[in-house]
Structures are given as structure tokens and as C-alpha cells.
Design an enzyme around this catalytic site. Structure first.
Site, PDB file in Angstrom:
ATOM      1  N   CYS A  11      32.578  37.392  39.344  1.00  0.00           N
ATOM      2  CA  CYS A  11      32.100  36.512  38.282  1.00  0.00           C
ATOM      3  C   CYS A  11      31.754  35.109  38.799  1.00  0.00           C
ATOM      4  CB  CYS A  11      33.091  36.479  37.132  1.00  0.00           C
ATOM      5  SG  CYS A  11      32.294  35.921  35.590  1.00  0.00           S
TER       6      CYS A  11
ATOM      7  N   HIS B 147      33.192  41.495  35.312  1.00  0.00           N
ATOM      8  CA  HIS B 147      34.654  41.555  35.458  1.00  0.00           C
ATOM      9  C   HIS B 147      35.132  43.004  35.450  1.00  0.00           C
ATOM     10  CE1 HIS B 147      35.961  37.356  35.257  1.00  0.00           C
ATOM     11  NE2 HIS B 147      35.046  37.144  34.343  1.00  0.00           N
TER      12      HIS B 147
ATOM     13  N   GLU C 212      37.529  44.159  36.896  1.00  0.00           N
ATOM     14  CA  GLU C 212      38.998  44.170  36.956  1.00  0.00           C
ATOM     15  C   GLU C 212      39.666  44.015  35.592  1.00  0.00           C
ATOM     16  OE1 GLU C 212      38.171  39.777  36.773  1.00  0.00           O
ATOM     17  OE2 GLU C 212      37.165  41.568  37.523  1.00  0.00           O
TER      18      GLU C 212
END
Length: 295
Positions: A141, A231, A233
């Protein structure tokens, strides 16, 4: 772990570009040790981000030693100092060390020009360090935007409205980090900025990997590092928590797209893709390329 097969079997040539394999001759002489991975955590909610990234790295069968790094030029107030003192190191403590892999997280500071960020000088110092002391770095990001700007002069551009939700992406160019992914890859986004895509497309040192109709260019790589503007994650409830947080602050915010079901509950639709991305990065870009002795 790699599949060990004879270099002479037809499947070896077929699989070597698409799977984690190793020839018998190499396997007989291979030494194995834990991978050393640095996580440079720029997020204010460091514990939450740790949990997200570590849960993905834990899906790999490879043994990985983790070092958590935080900035010393700026110390946020959202993580207990006791946690930082116990589990994190500063750059001065690792300057003489090399790493197999590193992850640089995002940060909610997109509204600032890069050089206005309080720890920009320290970040540049660490990014330069990673180029020479790390086999491969994965930037996420805002971290990806910072890396693209510093190394390739790709400018950050403010979006007309926040890109917020879970979006589909397609493969632009094949790469081992994308191996095993579906044709449509879902990745969460939560950002007010993007990159100058014209500059990215014209840059001969960058390879565009993933793009989306709504999200634009989302994943790129250079000779050794990867830049993911989303993102992957994020855990299941991260977008939901961000949305409710902004509502409580009285901010004008639309619901995250492609995220809630008919009962307004979050749907975890990107976990398998994220697991594959992180495992492929560890396997193909770190484990197979890193030297046995980190000097």
C-alpha cells in the site's frame, strides 16, 4: 518445500517455470537454514498488522525467523511502549545484518507529500539498506507508493474518492509470485491515492503484474522487489472496523464495495489469494534466490 525430481524427467522442464521444484543434484548438496525476514511496520496499529502478516507467513512450510522494525525518528501513540520495547528493534540495531526477505507495510498518511512525512529521511535510509542487504522486499500500500517514488520516481496521485472495498484484478504479465492464483484475484483496498500509471507503464525497469478495472495498476515488480498497492494482508473484519471507525468520527464514507453479504456481514473472499501471494514470494523470490550464508 520444493518438489525434488530428476532434471532429466520431462516434467522438470515443464514445471520449473510454474512450480517450486528442485533437481536431485542440487537437493543432495543443499544446506537448509531458517529464513531471516524483516517486517518494517509503519502502521499505527502495529499489533493488528503484526497478526495479519505473521498469520500469512505462518502458512509457509519454510522456517522463518522474524525481526520487527519500527521508526526511531517518529514514535506513534497507538501501540504500547512496552510492546515496542520488547518486540521491536531500531535501524541502528540491524545495520550490520543482512536479511533474506523484508516487508514494508503501509501507513495512513497518504494526504502528506512524501518528503513531508516526519520519518521520510529514515525510511529512505532503510529502503536503500534493503536494496543492498536483503534478497527481496515486499512493499504494501503506502509503502509500495513510497518505494515506487523513491526508486523509480513514480508520482503519487490523489484519487477523486476513496478506493475502499474488495476488488477483482487480472494478471497482466505472468510471474512466479502469481503462480497458482485464479484468473480473477480479489484484493482489499483502502486508500485515497494511486500512482501515475503513465509513468509506471513507461518505466522499463518495472513489470506490471496485476491490474483491476476499478483499482487500476495494483501490483508491480522491479529486478528484485514487489510493490502491491492493496492490502492482501487484511483480516476479515479490517475494512468493517475502518468503516465503523470513520462513521463514528462523522466522516463522509461510503460502504466498502464487494465486501458485505445480504445480511451486511463481511465476506472473507481474498484469504486464499493472499496466502498464495505471500507463500510464492517466500518460496520463489526469497528462498530460491537467497545465499546460504548471509554475509
Amino acid at each position: 518445500m520444493p518438489l525434488v525430481i530428476s532434471e532429466e524427467i520431462p516434467a522438470f522442464k515443464l514445471l520449473k517455470e510454474h512450480a517450486f521444484i528442485m533437481g536431485c543434484n542440487r537437493a543432495k548438496t543443499q544446506d537448509i537454514r531458517p529464513l531471516e525476514v524483516l517486517i518494517f511496520n509503519l502502521m499505527p496499529t502495529k499489533i493488528q498488522t503484526e497478526n495479519q502478516i505473521l498469520s500469512l507467513l505462518a502458512n509457509s512450510p519454510l522456517q522463518v525467523n522474524i525481526t520487527l522494525l519500527s521508526t526511531s525518528s517518529y514514535i506513534g501513540k497507538n501501540t504500547p511502549k512496552s510492546h515496542l520495547d520488547r518486540f521491536y528493534v531500531n535501524f541502528s540495531e540491524i545495520q550490520g545484518k543482512k536479511f533474506d526477505g523484508a516487508i514494508v507495510t503501509g501507513a495512513p498518511i497518504e494526504h502528506l507529500e512524501f518528503k513531508s512525512v516526519k520519518y521520510w529521511g529514515e525510511l529512505v535510509l532503510i529502503m536503500e539498506f534493503l536494496k543492498t542487504h536483503c534478497t527481496s522486499t515486499l512493499y504494501l500500500c503506502w509503502g509500495a507508493m513510497a518505494g515506487l517514488y523513491h526508486f523509480h520516481n513514480i508520482q503519487k496521485i490523489a484519487l477523486d474518492s476513496k478506493l475502499f472495498g474488495v476488488f477483482e484484478h487480472f494478471c497482466v504479465q505472468q510471474d512466479l509470485i502469481l503462480n497458482g492464483l485464479d484468473e480473477l484475484i480479489r484484493i482489499p483496498h483502502s486508500r485515497h491515492s494511486g500512482i501515475n500509471e503513465k509513468q509506471a507503464r513507461e518505466n522499463q525497469h518495472l513489470k506490471i503484474l496485476l491490474e483491476g478495472k476499478e483499482s487500476g495498476i495494483t501490483a508491480l515488480k522491479d529486478e528484485k522487489d514487489f510493490f502491491i498497492l492493496g492490502h492482501p494482508e487484511y483480516s476479515k473484519d479490517t475494512l468493517d472496523l475502518e468503516y465503523k471507525r470513520d462513521l463514528q468520527k462523522g466522516l463522509e464514507i461510503a460502504k466498502p464495495k464487494n465486501y458485505y453479504n445480504a445480511e451486511s456481514k463481511p465476506v472473507f473472499s481474498w484469504r486464499s489469494s493472499a496466502s498464495v501471494l505471500f507463500a510464492n514470494w517466500l518460496n520463489f523470490s526469497v528462498y530460491q534466490d537467497t545465499p546460504f550464508i548471509l554475509q
